[in-house]
Design a protein around this motif. Structure first.
Motif, PDB file in Angstrom:
ATOM      1  N   ASP A   1       0.724  -1.195   0.000  1.00  0.00           N
ATOM      2  CA  ASP A   1       0.000   0.000   0.000  1.00  0.00           C
ATOM      3  C   ASP A   1       0.789   1.303   0.000  1.00  0.00           C
ATOM      4  OD1 ASP A   1      -3.034   0.810   0.092  1.00  0.00           O
ATOM      5  OD2 ASP A   1      -2.935  -0.769   1.612  1.00  0.00           O
ATOM      6  N   SER A   2       2.054   0.554  -0.352  1.00  0.00           N
ATOM      7  CA  SER A   2       2.913   1.717  -0.491  1.00  0.00           C
ATOM      8  C   SER A   2       3.231   1.815  -1.950  1.00  0.00           C
ATOM      9  CB  SER A   2       4.134   1.517   0.388  1.00  0.00           C
ATOM     10  OG  SER A   2       4.778   0.281   0.001  1.00  0.00           O
ATOM     11  N   ILE A   3       3.754   2.913  -2.373  1.00  0.00           N
ATOM     12  CA  ILE A   3       4.077   3.163  -3.765  1.00  0.00           C
ATOM     13  C   ILE A   3       5.584   3.162  -3.866  1.00  0.00           C
ATOM     14  CG2 ILE A   3       3.957   4.788  -5.680  1.00  0.00           C
ATOM     15  CD1 ILE A   3       1.278   5.756  -4.551  1.00  0.00           C
ATOM     16  N   ILE A   4       6.052   2.336  -4.779  1.00  0.00           N
ATOM     17  CA  ILE A   4       7.485   2.274  -5.012  1.00  0.00           C
ATOM     18  C   ILE A   4       7.772   2.861  -6.379  1.00  0.00           C
ATOM     19  CG2 ILE A   4       7.790   0.271  -3.529  1.00  0.00           C
ATOM     20  CD1 ILE A   4       7.754  -1.490  -5.994  1.00  0.00           C
ATOM     21  N   ASN A   5       9.042   3.159  -6.615  1.00  0.00           N
ATOM     22  CA  ASN A   5       9.416   3.710  -7.923  1.00  0.00           C
ATOM     23  C   ASN A   5      10.282   2.703  -8.653  1.00  0.00           C
ATOM     24  OD1 ASN A   5      10.964   5.293 -10.001  1.00  0.00           O
ATOM     25  ND2 ASN A   5       9.623   6.904  -9.192  1.00  0.00           N
TER      26      ASN A   5
ATOM     27  N   ASP B   1      -5.441   4.322  -5.834  1.00  0.00           N
ATOM     28  CA  ASP B   1      -4.840   2.988  -5.704  1.00  0.00           C
ATOM     29  C   ASP B   1      -5.403   2.007  -6.733  1.00  0.00           C
ATOM     30  OD1 ASP B   1      -3.273   3.911  -3.700  1.00  0.00           O
ATOM     31  OD2 ASP B   1      -4.270   2.821  -2.079  1.00  0.00           O
TER      32      ASP B   1
ATOM     33  N   ALA C   1       6.047   5.100 -10.921  1.00  0.00           N
ATOM     34  CA  ALA C   1       5.275   4.742  -9.735  1.00  0.00           C
ATOM     35  C   ALA C   1       4.622   3.374  -9.915  1.00  0.00           C
ATOM     36  CB  ALA C   1       4.196   5.793  -9.465  1.00  0.00           C
TER      37      ALA C   1
ATOM     38  N   LEU D   1       2.327   0.310  -7.553  1.00  0.00           N
ATOM     39  CA  LEU D   1       1.692  -0.060  -6.292  1.00  0.00           C
ATOM     40  C   LEU D   1       2.397  -1.316  -5.777  1.00  0.00           C
ATOM     41  CD1 LEU D   1      -0.656   1.026  -4.564  1.00  0.00           C
ATOM     42  CD2 LEU D   1      -2.073  -0.788  -5.538  1.00  0.00           C
ATOM     43  N   ALA D   2       3.024  -1.208  -4.611  1.00  0.00           N
ATOM     44  CA  ALA D   2       3.870  -2.304  -4.109  1.00  0.00           C
ATOM     45  C   ALA D   2       3.110  -3.619  -3.984  1.00  0.00           C
ATOM     46  CB  ALA D   2       4.463  -1.912  -2.753  1.00  0.00           C
TER      47      ALA D   2
END
Length: 367
Positions: A240-244, A271, A334, A336-337
């Motif tokens: 719910d985290s956003i990774i790059n 999301d 971006a 969504l993890a």
């Protein structure tokens, strides 16, 4: 005595030569049969290889069609839910409008007149008159809009059902072809096994014939040698985290296309949209899929909005600002993890697969 010995030698040599001539005739027939059987075996092997390749191709087509049917089932379930929601909204709007009409009927025009006469000045009077007019127009427009949405969802559901029937028929046709090819492959395999058995038998017979011929030759040579010896002749010749995840170069058209497809496939929240965008970008960056956004979106049989025309409708009207923002974020890297390793998704209400449920869609790694 010398004359008698010479006659024995001449007789032995004549026998040896006669035997050689007679035995030399047989390989022609044996070689022809082996060559014929080898040709039949090679032809049957090529035919069987071709049939097996056709079966593999049909299996791929059947797998793709099964995937498309499952996707369509999900979309039909989604539209059924949306249709039920639209009907409920339409009914609620209709009940609200009836309540307002009933109130106005029961209280007559007195309440409206009181509202108008309570105006402090002409500007206030006009504002209140416009409010009364807008109230009726709002009810009428709201009901008409809900009815239009209801009609649009019904038409979309019919389109999906037609597509589903078409794919189901195609699936049945492909499976019939596969069954027919499998029967043909079994028949060809049986024929090939029979020919190969006959070929092995012919080769074994040829080997036995060659061994017998060699033994006969050795025996004839021995007899000729003995005859020559008796005559005193020793001339023997013997292989719910956003990774790059890092951005990519993309045109404005690519951004619009990505925004449109995620808008078709996901709810209008960040999301949900980014989850679908993550799957699409994962495919773009995977060697198993086309390496461009348009290539992934328009790949055969992958996204239902492409087949049914919903994507073209969104492209024509233009994606929402939120869809554009999410698409640009995804292009910039971006992800969504939660679905960073996913390549597929379905409407969650239509499947019991294991996966990650985000915004009503279920995301998973492999089909």
């Amino acid at each position: 005595m010398n004359i008698q010995k010479k006659r024995w030698a001449q007789t032995g040599i004549a026998l040896f030569c006669s035997l050689a001539v007679v035995l030399s005739v047989f390989p022609t027939f044996a070689d022809d049969e082996i060559e014929s059987l080898e040709g039949q075996s090679s032809a049957l092997e090529s035919e069987l290889q071709g049939i097996n390749q056709e079966i593999l191709d049909l299996s791929d087509q059947i797998s793709t069609t099964e995937m498309q049917v499952e996707i369509l089932n999900g979309e039909i379930a989604r539209t059924s839910d949306e249709l039920a929601e639209a009907e409920a909204n339409e009914e609620q709007q209709y009940e609200d409008m009836k309540a307002r009409i009933k109130y106005m009927y029961e209280h007559g025009n007195a309440t409206l007149l009181e509202m108008l006469f309570s105006a402090e000045n002409m500007s206030d009077f006009l504002n209140k008159a416009e409010f009364i007019e807008n109230l009726s127009e709002y009810d009428r427009n709201a009901l008409e809009n809900l009815q239009a949405v209801h009609q649009q969802i019904e038409e979309q559901q019919e389109t999906l059902k037609t597509q589903q029937e078409s794919f189901t028929d195609l699936q049945a046709e492909l499976q019939a072809q596969q069954t027919e090819l499998q029967a043909k492959a079994e028949e060809t395999s049986t024929n090939l096994a029979d020919v190969q058995t006959r070929l092995e038998e012919a080769k074994a017979a040829e080997a036995a014939r060659i061994a017998a011929e060699e033994a006969a030759r050795e025996q004839a040579a021995k007899e000729a040698e003995e005859a020559a010896a008796a005559a005193g002749n020793s001339d023997n010749s013997y292989d719910d985290s956003i990774i790059n995840n890092g951005g990519i170069d993309a045109s404005a058209d690519d951004t619009t296309l990505l925004a449109a497809i995620i808008q078709c496939e996901a709810r209008q929240d960040y999301d949900s949209l980014l989850a679908v965008a993550t799957v699409i970008m994962n495919r773009v960056e995977s060697p198993r899929f086309p390496n461009s956004i348009s290539g992934v979106v328009y790949a055969n049989g992958q996204f239902e909005p492409v087949w049914t025309g919903r994507l073209n409708t969104v492209l024509k009207n233009g994606p929402t600002s939120l869809s554009i923002q999410v698409a640009q974020d995804a292009i910039n890297g971006a992800r969504l993890a939660a679905v960073a390793d996913c390549y597929y998704f379905l409407y969650a209400g239509s499947t019991d697969r294991d996966g990650v449920n985000i915004g009503g869609n279920l995301f998973f790694q492999s089909w």
